[in-house]
Design a protein around this motif. Structure first.
Motif, PDB file in Angstrom:
ATOM      1  N   GLN A 533     -28.079  88.209   4.696  1.00  0.00           N
ATOM      2  CA  GLN A 533     -27.680  86.275   4.029  1.00  0.00           C
ATOM      3  C   GLN A 533     -26.789  86.626   4.859  1.00  0.00           C
ATOM      4  N   LEU A 534     -25.619  87.540   5.203  1.00  0.00           N
ATOM      5  CA  LEU A 534     -24.422  87.413   5.093  1.00  0.00           C
ATOM      6  C   LEU A 534     -24.521  86.880   6.193  1.00  0.00           C
ATOM      7  N   PHE A 535     -25.515  86.654   7.294  1.00  0.00           N
ATOM      8  CA  PHE A 535     -25.941  86.523   8.976  1.00  0.00           C
ATOM      9  C   PHE A 535     -27.151  85.408   9.190  1.00  0.00           C
ATOM     10  N   GLU A 536     -27.163  84.453   7.436  1.00  0.00           N
ATOM     11  CA  GLU A 536     -27.579  83.022   7.797  1.00  0.00           C
ATOM     12  C   GLU A 536     -26.809  82.822   8.399  1.00  0.00           C
ATOM     13  N   GLY A 537     -27.236  81.194   9.911  1.00  0.00           N
ATOM     14  CA  GLY A 537     -26.474  80.624  10.559  1.00  0.00           C
ATOM     15  C   GLY A 537     -25.875  81.218  11.752  1.00  0.00           C
ATOM     16  N   VAL A 538     -25.929  82.484  11.610  1.00  0.00           N
ATOM     17  CA  VAL A 538     -24.452  83.234  13.167  1.00  0.00           C
ATOM     18  C   VAL A 538     -25.832  84.133  13.955  1.00  0.00           C
ATOM     19  N   ARG A 539     -24.983  83.458  14.948  1.00  0.00           N
ATOM     20  CA  ARG A 539     -25.934  83.848  16.089  1.00  0.00           C
ATOM     21  C   ARG A 539     -25.226  84.834  16.815  1.00  0.00           C
ATOM     22  N   PRO A 540     -26.182  85.799  18.284  1.00  0.00           N
ATOM     23  CA  PRO A 540     -25.318  86.283  19.264  1.00  0.00           C
ATOM     24  C   PRO A 540     -24.229  85.097  20.263  1.00  0.00           C
ATOM     25  N   ARG A 554     -25.419 110.579  13.355  1.00  0.00           N
ATOM     26  CA  ARG A 554     -26.626 111.331  14.275  1.00  0.00           C
ATOM     27  C   ARG A 554     -28.074 111.839  13.990  1.00  0.00           C
ATOM     28  N   TYR A 555     -27.924 111.440  15.031  1.00  0.00           N
ATOM     29  CA  TYR A 555     -30.384 111.365  15.346  1.00  0.00           C
ATOM     30  C   TYR A 555     -29.776 112.338  16.924  1.00  0.00           C
ATOM     31  N   ASN A 556     -30.789 113.185  16.406  1.00  0.00           N
ATOM     32  CA  ASN A 556     -31.941 114.594  17.294  1.00  0.00           C
ATOM     33  C   ASN A 556     -30.724 115.257  18.615  1.00  0.00           C
ATOM     34  N   GLY A 557     -30.501 115.018  17.084  1.00  0.00           N
ATOM     35  CA  GLY A 557     -28.870 116.368  18.289  1.00  0.00           C
ATOM     36  C   GLY A 557     -27.637 115.093  18.754  1.00  0.00           C
ATOM     37  N   ASN A 558     -27.584 113.999  18.799  1.00  0.00           N
ATOM     38  CA  ASN A 558     -26.607 112.828  19.360  1.00  0.00           C
ATOM     39  C   ASN A 558     -25.915 112.425  18.016  1.00  0.00           C
ATOM     40  N   GLU A 559     -24.433 112.147  18.810  1.00  0.00           N
ATOM     41  CA  GLU A 559     -24.030 111.763  17.517  1.00  0.00           C
ATOM     42  C   GLU A 559     -23.434 110.485  18.181  1.00  0.00           C
ATOM     43  N   TYR A 560     -22.727 109.049  17.478  1.00  0.00           N
ATOM     44  CA  TYR A 560     -22.364 108.186  17.790  1.00  0.00           C
ATOM     45  C   TYR A 560     -20.852 107.396  16.680  1.00  0.00           C
ATOM     46  N   PRO A 561     -20.291 106.936  17.049  1.00  0.00           N
ATOM     47  CA  PRO A 561     -20.059 105.805  15.731  1.00  0.00           C
ATOM     48  C   PRO A 561     -20.328 104.602  15.421  1.00  0.00           C
ATOM     49  N   GLN A 562     -20.380 104.852  14.263  1.00  0.00           N
ATOM     50  CA  GLN A 562     -21.253 103.368  13.978  1.00  0.00           C
ATOM     51  C   GLN A 562     -20.823 102.648  13.358  1.00  0.00           C
ATOM     52  N   LEU A 563     -20.004 100.899  12.717  1.00  0.00           N
ATOM     53  CA  LEU A 563     -19.810 101.265  11.522  1.00  0.00           C
ATOM     54  C   LEU A 563     -21.274 100.219  10.893  1.00  0.00           C
ATOM     55  N   ILE A 564     -20.542 100.154   8.988  1.00  0.00           N
ATOM     56  CA  ILE A 564     -21.275  99.557   8.028  1.00  0.00           C
ATOM     57  C   ILE A 564     -20.741  98.692   7.662  1.00  0.00           C
ATOM     58  N   LEU A 565     -21.406  97.761   7.618  1.00  0.00           N
ATOM     59  CA  LEU A 565     -21.194  96.835   7.653  1.00  0.00           C
ATOM     60  C   LEU A 565     -20.762  96.160   5.553  1.00  0.00           C
ATOM     61  N   GLU A 566     -19.817  96.180   5.816  1.00  0.00           N
ATOM     62  CA  GLU A 566     -19.236  95.585   3.796  1.00  0.00           C
ATOM     63  C   GLU A 566     -18.886  93.875   3.827  1.00  0.00           C
ATOM     64  N   GLY A 567     -18.601  93.688   5.063  1.00  0.00           N
ATOM     65  CA  GLY A 567     -18.103  91.781   4.969  1.00  0.00           C
ATOM     66  C   GLY A 567     -18.255  91.274   6.068  1.00  0.00           C
ATOM     67  N   LEU A 568     -18.846  89.984   6.207  1.00  0.00           N
ATOM     68  CA  LEU A 568     -18.689  89.468   7.523  1.00  0.00           C
ATOM     69  C   LEU A 568     -18.748  87.689   6.799  1.00  0.00           C
ATOM     70  N   ARG A 569     -17.837  86.994   7.866  1.00  0.00           N
ATOM     71  CA  ARG A 569     -17.239  85.602   7.720  1.00  0.00           C
ATOM     72  C   ARG A 569     -16.853  85.312   9.396  1.00  0.00           C
ATOM     73  N   PRO A 570     -16.943  83.890   9.355  1.00  0.00           N
ATOM     74  CA  PRO A 570     -16.548  83.428  10.613  1.00  0.00           C
ATOM     75  C   PRO A 570     -15.016  83.683  10.585  1.00  0.00           C
ATOM     76  N   ALA A 571     -14.910  83.896  12.204  1.00  0.00           N
ATOM     77  CA  ALA A 571     -13.095  84.484  12.136  1.00  0.00           C
ATOM     78  C   ALA A 571     -12.072  82.986  11.760  1.00  0.00           C
ATOM     79  N   VAL A 572     -11.231  83.646  11.416  1.00  0.00           N
ATOM     80  CA  VAL A 572     -10.418  82.763  10.919  1.00  0.00           C
ATOM     81  C   VAL A 572      -8.815  82.728  11.544  1.00  0.00           C
ATOM     82  N   GLU A 573      -8.092  82.042  12.043  1.00  0.00           N
ATOM     83  CA  GLU A 573      -6.876  81.951  13.342  1.00  0.00           C
ATOM     84  C   GLU A 573      -6.200  82.448  12.613  1.00  0.00           C
TER      85      GLU A 573
END
Length: 573
Positions: A533-540, A554-573
């Motif tokens: 529901q945070l992404f409702e109306g949000v587009r690429p 961590r997957y199949n022996g590989n590691e990479y940084p990942q964002l775990i989303l906690e909040g999203l809003r339209p950008a504030v100036e």
């Protein structure tokens, strides 16, 4: 995920000059430096101690108030072969405290009878029925753990029966202190112990260590034997994970990973923690703890205690399976009570009150505390839930609060309205006659209205730093794992990423979860669990502000940084 009821306020901590000092002196990245400063750690020496816990930093148990008198009484009981009745509590902290004492004293040749109360039959604290049982069983010493600080009458009765009384506890005192022979509690007025935040298991661990030392064991031998139990009690009781608690949790998790206690091994198996795998604070808080707590909540905590004490692998497997079943019962009851509590909140228009208190017949009093926590989290205000027993005319309840409101103070200010009450600043329990419930609610709502400001009731998300997409790199994210074990007062850091452009937004196979990618020098991916529901109306192509927690995928022996989303809003100036 429960949806929040008020517009969230996002607050981003400003950079602190100490962050650059920590970066240069310790050779760490900015994100870890910001996390340390956010925890109040601004000097390199303190940061080094936090990032590299040491058992040598543990305080001498003899600094605990009356510790040596408690040890003297117990050693005298050992010499005279007198029975020691160990009285704990029905939660994880109380069960593990009791197990530490029972196992340690038995190993040292004491005559020990361990006991944990039944939540429904006895309630919190030292019940006089238990004191009578101790007398009938021939006990000469009543030893409490994770309880006793409010046991005024029970201690008097034990003394009348000729018992010496030793209280080891961590709860705050009311207006009167029990007349025990020795009270070991870091909250005892005017004591000089440097760290007041030990759990009940932590206090038991330290005093039992001193008894073991008096019997010829070394501190290291004792710690190797009991850090696993102390760690489980400490993490599950949600005490601040800094200072000594961090040391207990850090080294206790290592011992827990290789524990030889058949009860803990069996419990870890039913909780799907692989034998020998690295145990984490998450495992204790969300896998082991709830199962141990389930016994005291919906059945008898003696089941959990027996699991912690048994040496029989077959019995351990059966008991662990029973706890797993009880945990499922607890979950079902929790959802039923939560649904009814929400209905009451809406029907009575309580959502905008500064404090929410609801009660009903037919609720399980062992589960109302969990629901109170969820109500408190959702509405961002103190929440009290009580289960009313129409046969006795009593209501038993639990209370939870944000950090903006001190429950213990509030209950103590109105203690004349209660049959009993006690606890901590953010978690408490109480009993009250059912005909006084409305009066209690009115008094506490009035008090909360006087104490809380309007802004205290707005859910606030506090990010420790603003981060650019270019800073999402493996080294910075992997460094943050040095903050573990995570928990109370040491949470997984929350970061703010302003004005970032979304390049991809894709639902997963579970429509509630969303994967996304943001514009960055190198690909930066994230996932939002239960965030559709945070992404409702949000587009690429949209520019947004993000709140996230850092993770290493961590997957199949590989590691990479990942964002775990906690909040999203339209950008504030």
């Amino acid at each position: 995920m429960m949806q929040r009821v008020a517009t969230e306020r996002w607050v981003v901590r400003e950079p602190h000059p100490a962050e650059e000092t920590l970066q240069s002196e310790l050779g760490i990245q900015r994100l870890l430096a910001a996390a340390l400063v956010d925890r109040g750690i601004t000097d390199p020496e303190g940061a080094g101690e936090f990032l590299n816990p040491s058992l040598d930093s543990m305080h001498d148990p003899r600094l605990l108030p009356n510790c040596e008198e408690a040890v003297r009484i117990l050693m005298d009981a050992r010499e005279k072969n007198q029975r020691v009745f160990v009285h704990g509590d029905y939660d994880v902290d109380g069960v593990t405290s009791t197990a530490i004492w029972a196992r340690a004293l038995r190993r040292l040749g004491f005559d020990v009878l361990p006991h944990v109360p039944h939540r429904i039959k006895h309630g919190f604290g030292v019940h006089e029925d238990a004191v009578f049982e101790a007398m009938q069983q021939g006990a000469k010493v009543l030893l409490t753990c994770d309880c006793g600080s409010s046991a005024i009458e029970a201690v008097k009765r034990a003394k009348q029966f000729g018992m010496r009384v030793v209280l080891t506890d961590h709860h705050e005192f009311g207006s009167e202190v029990p007349a025990a022979d020795a009270i070991v509690n870091p909250h005892l007025p005017d004591n000089k112990y440097p760290f007041p935040h030990l759990s009940g298991a932590g206090v038991a661990f330290k005093v039992a260590q001193r008894v073991s030392e008096e019997c010829g064991a070394t501190a290291q031998q004792f710690q190797r034997a009991f850090l696993d139990l102390a760690c489980v009690g400490t993490i599950a009781d949600v005490v601040p994970l800094h200072g000594e608690n961090r040391v207990i949790a850090h080294f206790g998790l290592k011992v827990l990973s290789r524990t030889k206690k058949v009860g803990l091994e069996a419990l870890m198996r039913v909780a799907q923690i692989e034998p020998g795998a690295k145990a984490t604070s998450y495992d204790v808080a969300w896998r082991l703890g709830p199962r141990l707590n389930a016994a005291g909540r919906v059945d008898d905590a003696a089941i959990a205690l027996q699991l912690m004490l048994t040496e029989d692998p077959e019995e351990a497997r059966a008991l662990a399976q029973r706890l797993d079943e009880l945990n499922e019962e607890r979950r079902s009851e929790e959802m039923r009570i939560l649904e009814q509590a929400e209905e009451a909140i809406q029907e009575l228009n309580l959502a905008d009150e500064p404090l929410i208190m609801v009660f009903a017949e037919g609720w399980h009093r062992g589960v109302v505390g969990i629901v109170a926590s969820r109500i408190c989290e959702k509405y961002n205000r103190p929440a009290l839930l009580a289960a009313v027993d129409p046969e006795t005319g009593l209501a038993h309840g639990s209370a939870r609060s944000p950090e903006t409101f001190n429950l213990h103070e509030a209950l103590m200010l109105h203690r004349e309205l209660f049959r009993s009450c006690g606890g901590h600043a953010r978690a408490a329990g109480f009993s009250v006659t059912s005909d006084a419930l409305e009066e209690v609610r009115s008094a506490l709502v009035r008090h909360a209205g006087e104490v809380l400001r309007p802004e205290d009731l707005i859910p606030t998300r506090r990010a420790i730093a603003a981060v650019t997409p270019a800073e999402v790199v493996h080294r910075s994210f992997i460094e943050l794992e040095r903050l573990e074990p995570l928990g109370e007062a040491n949470p997984k850091p929350l970061f703010f990423m302003p004005r970032v452009r979304l390049l991809e937004v894709q639902p997963t196979s579970n429509a509630e979860h969303v994967r996304f990618r943001v514009e960055a020098p190198k690909p930066v991916y994230g996932i939002g669990f239960r965030s559709a529901q945070l992404f409702e109306g949000v587009r690429p192509g949209d520019t947004v502000d993000l709140l996230f927690r850092a993770a290493i995928n961590r997957y199949n022996g590989n590691e990479y940084p990942q964002l775990i989303l906690e909040g999203l809003r339209p950008a504030v100036e």
